[in-house]
Design a protein around this motif. Structure first.
Motif, PDB file in Angstrom:
ATOM      1  N   GLU A 167     -73.832  18.363 -56.474  1.00  0.00           N
ATOM      2  CA  GLU A 167     -73.957  17.294 -56.026  1.00  0.00           C
ATOM      3  C   GLU A 167     -74.572  17.623 -54.501  1.00  0.00           C
ATOM      4  O   GLU A 167     -75.377  16.556 -54.084  1.00  0.00           O
ATOM      5  N   LEU A 168     -74.081  18.378 -53.692  1.00  0.00           N
ATOM      6  CA  LEU A 168     -74.358  18.750 -52.543  1.00  0.00           C
ATOM      7  C   LEU A 168     -75.379  19.808 -52.328  1.00  0.00           C
ATOM      8  O   LEU A 168     -74.925  21.095 -52.983  1.00  0.00           O
ATOM      9  N   ALA A 218     -72.648  36.459 -47.784  1.00  0.00           N
ATOM     10  CA  ALA A 218     -71.024  36.412 -47.819  1.00  0.00           C
ATOM     11  C   ALA A 218     -71.054  34.871 -47.377  1.00  0.00           C
ATOM     12  O   ALA A 218     -70.196  34.226 -47.956  1.00  0.00           O
ATOM     13  N   ILE A 219     -71.669  34.161 -46.513  1.00  0.00           N
ATOM     14  CA  ILE A 219     -71.741  32.766 -46.154  1.00  0.00           C
ATOM     15  C   ILE A 219     -71.943  31.955 -47.597  1.00  0.00           C
ATOM     16  O   ILE A 219     -71.425  30.988 -47.924  1.00  0.00           O
ATOM     17  N   ALA A 220     -72.901  32.406 -48.074  1.00  0.00           N
ATOM     18  CA  ALA A 220     -73.352  31.843 -49.476  1.00  0.00           C
ATOM     19  C   ALA A 220     -72.509  31.749 -50.552  1.00  0.00           C
ATOM     20  O   ALA A 220     -72.160  30.961 -51.185  1.00  0.00           O
ATOM     21  N   GLY A 266     -68.224  24.785 -54.741  1.00  0.00           N
ATOM     22  CA  GLY A 266     -69.158  23.596 -55.344  1.00  0.00           C
ATOM     23  C   GLY A 266     -70.283  23.133 -54.688  1.00  0.00           C
ATOM     24  O   GLY A 266     -70.603  22.037 -54.976  1.00  0.00           O
ATOM     25  N   VAL A 267     -70.832  24.074 -53.682  1.00  0.00           N
ATOM     26  CA  VAL A 267     -71.883  23.465 -53.193  1.00  0.00           C
ATOM     27  C   VAL A 267     -73.279  24.527 -53.737  1.00  0.00           C
ATOM     28  O   VAL A 267     -73.160  25.662 -53.867  1.00  0.00           O
ATOM     29  N   ASN A 268     -74.555  23.772 -53.817  1.00  0.00           N
ATOM     30  CA  ASN A 268     -75.751  24.463 -54.140  1.00  0.00           C
ATOM     31  C   ASN A 268     -76.402  25.028 -53.082  1.00  0.00           C
ATOM     32  O   ASN A 268     -76.228  24.412 -51.793  1.00  0.00           O
ATOM     33  N   VAL A 269     -76.654  26.437 -53.000  1.00  0.00           N
ATOM     34  CA  VAL A 269     -77.224  27.015 -51.888  1.00  0.00           C
ATOM     35  C   VAL A 269     -78.681  27.511 -52.191  1.00  0.00           C
ATOM     36  O   VAL A 269     -79.067  28.021 -53.466  1.00  0.00           O
ATOM     37  N   GLU A 270     -79.735  26.988 -51.510  1.00  0.00           N
ATOM     38  CA  GLU A 270     -81.053  27.448 -51.537  1.00  0.00           C
ATOM     39  C   GLU A 270     -81.182  28.399 -50.311  1.00  0.00           C
ATOM     40  O   GLU A 270     -81.426  28.046 -49.597  1.00  0.00           O
ATOM     41  N   GLY A 277     -68.439  30.033 -44.794  1.00  0.00           N
ATOM     42  CA  GLY A 277     -68.938  29.064 -45.712  1.00  0.00           C
ATOM     43  C   GLY A 277     -68.083  28.128 -46.506  1.00  0.00           C
ATOM     44  O   GLY A 277     -68.789  26.953 -46.893  1.00  0.00           O
ATOM     45  N   ALA A 278     -66.892  28.537 -46.825  1.00  0.00           N
ATOM     46  CA  ALA A 278     -66.170  27.508 -47.485  1.00  0.00           C
ATOM     47  C   ALA A 278     -65.710  26.519 -46.787  1.00  0.00           C
ATOM     48  O   ALA A 278     -65.547  25.120 -46.896  1.00  0.00           O
TER      49      ALA A 278
END
Length: 578
Positions: free
Chosen positions: A262-263, A282-284, A291-295, A399-400
């Motif tokens: 979703e995010l 590490a942040i990613a 549960g967050v998409n990372v581009e 990141g979390a």
């Protein structure tokens, strides 16, 4: 003594086996954690796989890093006379691998190094004396080793490995996949016979290395799919023979899962020596696990248009930089400019970076974003030299934390969770079919200019020309609730994304006008010169109705700023939220 202790106390070694006609794998093995990067944190050891094809001409694919240089070259000498080695093929270049290459190149003096063009440029810069021995290849270039061993090269660039190169051997139908289809696990078994037992290691490897670059991985999978491979030979872990189709299916599914989150977070960085990229990874990982998409965007490779597209589409962004000569690299400065001009102020931001003797680039990023009134989702991360395992754990936790803060701010910006149309009350669906012109309403509080996004506007009277606006308390209602209060209604143009700079609410300290062209109206409020038209208005009457104030104002003057163009409209599915 436990079985675990017995396993982890085994010394490093190099296992050699035949995996195809004229083809050996040299599997450099360690049962201990090789490095402290997040991808190795499952503590299952790892292998560094290298491959030797001995046809009429001899080619060595992917020699390992310096952790194995000595034992690897000793074992390789048992199977190869270095003087007869014709080619060294590199799937990617990193500082660790250069150490092994230096020793190998000094002994295999006639060998040519085959790699992608970005890798060739990096190696020529680091070792200018090698220039005549480096051959750059492009996708679909071939190399005939004789005895039907015809190699085809496939470039597979990603943000983390811009120089990625895979190799296919038509004789054995082995696809040498480098960083794809691997796993960090060390066992005595060479192949993936018991592949179901490898699921957790494979998925964790993908999440750490490839989830932040899922879009580019999908492109790579399409490129690789045209080769009729019977075996994947990755850089790490078991050689894939028994679960080829399933593993490929898993990669596609894992990529899709990331895109359906979703995010979405844009993670921008450049990395001069690899340290900033390690921090970014590490942040990613912390974001992905929440549960967050990372581009992921390597700013050294991405075009400005691509950065703009991703920043416009994301829910939040994090930007990281090394410090070179007291400055951020040019590519990061360009990316920062795009962020400041493109990203809505409601988007959560983050800053990180690595440095050697100073950290001016990190301070620059932080100050520019704070000055532009972006909220930071975690405390800025500053890493000196190579990050330790403790620092990387802190980065993962950051990141979390960013993911959780993003979810909270998302809820605050939404009056209620968006539900599917089928679950929305029919009356609310019907009310939602009322559409309105998308406008920015600008007001003034002494010397402070404010602006809010609204579509709750309609013409109310002909003579005098008047409008009615419905506004909430958090939309500067206090500046428009008294007869004589002034405001400007800027009517937006379809296709011109000015709305990204404004929120439905008036955010304390927010100044959305910094990156917009404006002029001051006669009533002292701001006109957006990129709007379709504007109206200068004076409040005549007001009424408190439900959760809104209804404001009636007369239009003192107005002007069409562009004769061509359509009014931007807002369409909704429900009358219970924007």
């Amino acid at each position: 003594m436990s079985a675990n202790t017995l396993i982890t106390s085994r010394p490093r070694d190099v296992k050699v086996a035949e995996i195809g006609k004229d083809t050996l794998v040299l599997q450099s093995r360690t049962w201990e954690r090789l490095k402290f990067e997040v991808e190795y944190s499952r503590q299952r050891g790892t292998t560094a796989n290298s491959y030797l094809i001995q046809a009429d001409k001899k080619a060595l694919i992917d020699p390992p890093g310096e952790s194995f240089t000595e034992i690897y070259l000793q074992e390789l000498a048992q199977h190869l006379d270095f003087a007869t080695l014709d080619y060294i093929v590199l799937g990617h270049v990193n500082p660790n691998r250069r150490a092994t290459l230096q020793v190998l190149f000094s002994q295999a003096t006639q060998a040519t190094l085959i790699c992608s063009r970005p890798a060739a440029n990096a190696l020529k810069t680091a070792f200018p004396e090698w220039e005549s021995r480096i051959q750059a290849v492009r996708s679909e270039d071939t190399l005939d080793l004789g005895q039907e061993h015809n190699l085809t090269f496939i470039t597979v660039p990603t943000p983390r490995w811009a120089d990625g190169l895979c190799t296919y051997d038509a004789a054995t139908k082995i696809l040498y996949t480098d960083k794809f289809f691997g796993a960090h696990i060390c066992e005595d078994t060479l192949f993936d016979e018991d592949w179901k037992r490898l699921d957790a290691e494979r998925h964790y490897y993908f999440d750490c290395l490839h989830a932040p670059q899922a879009k580019q991985v999908e492109v790579a999978l399409e490129k690789l799919s045209i080769f009729p491979a019977k075996c994947y030979a990755p850089a790490h872990g078991p050689v894939v023979r028994y679960s080829l189709s399933r593993f490929t299916f898993d990669y596609r599914q894992w990529c899709q899962k990331q895109k359906l989150q979703e995010l979405s977070i844009a993670l921008l960085y450049a990395s001069a020596y690899g340290n900033t990229a390690i921090v970014a990874n590490a942040i990613a990982q912390g974001l992905i696990e929440n549960g967050v998409n990372v581009e992921s965007i390597n700013c050294e490779l991405a075009e400005p248009a691509e950065i703009t597209r991703i920043i416009e589409a994301c829910d939040g962004f994090i930007i990281g930089s090394p410090t070179l000569g007291g400055h951020a690299p040019t590519q990061i400065q360009t990316a920062l400019g795009i962020v400041l001009a493109t990203a809505a102020k409601t988007k959560l931001a983050g800053v990180f970076g690595s440095y050697g003797w100073s950290g001016e680039a990190i301070d620059l990023l932080e100050s520019k974003l704070k000055d532009a009134n972006y909220l930071l989702g975690f405390e800025t991360i500053r890493v000196r030299f190579t990050p330790t395992s403790e620092i990387l754990q802190q980065c993962k936790e950051a990141g979390a934390s960013f993911a959780q803060n993003l979810k909270k701010t998302k809820k605050l910006r939404t009056a209620r969770q968006v539900v599917t149309e089928a679950k929305v009350d029919r009356t609310e669906q019907a009310v939602g079919r009322i559409i309105g012109s998308l406008c920015v309403l600008t007001t003034r509080d002494e010397e402070s200019h404010k602006g809010v996004l609204t579509s709750w506007v309609s013409q109310a009277t002909f003579n005098p020309p008047g409008i009615m606006v419905a506004i909430a308390e958090e939309q500067n209602a206090d500046l428009m609730c008294h007869p004589g209060d002034k405001f400007v209604l800027n009517i937006l143009k379809e296709g011109r994304n000015i709305r990204r700079y404004f929120s439905r609410n008036s955010v304390l300290g927010n100044n959305p006008f910094l990156n917009l062209s404006t002029q001051t109206a006669d009533n002292g409020c701001l006109i957006l010169t990129d709007a379709l038209s504007y109206l200068e208005c004076t409040v005549q009457n007001q009424m408190k109705c439900g959760d809104r104030w209804l404001i009636y104002a007369v239009v003192d003057k107005g002007q069409v700023l562009e004769t061509d163009g359509l009014t931007a409209l807002e369409y909704r599915k429900s009358g219970s939220y924007y």
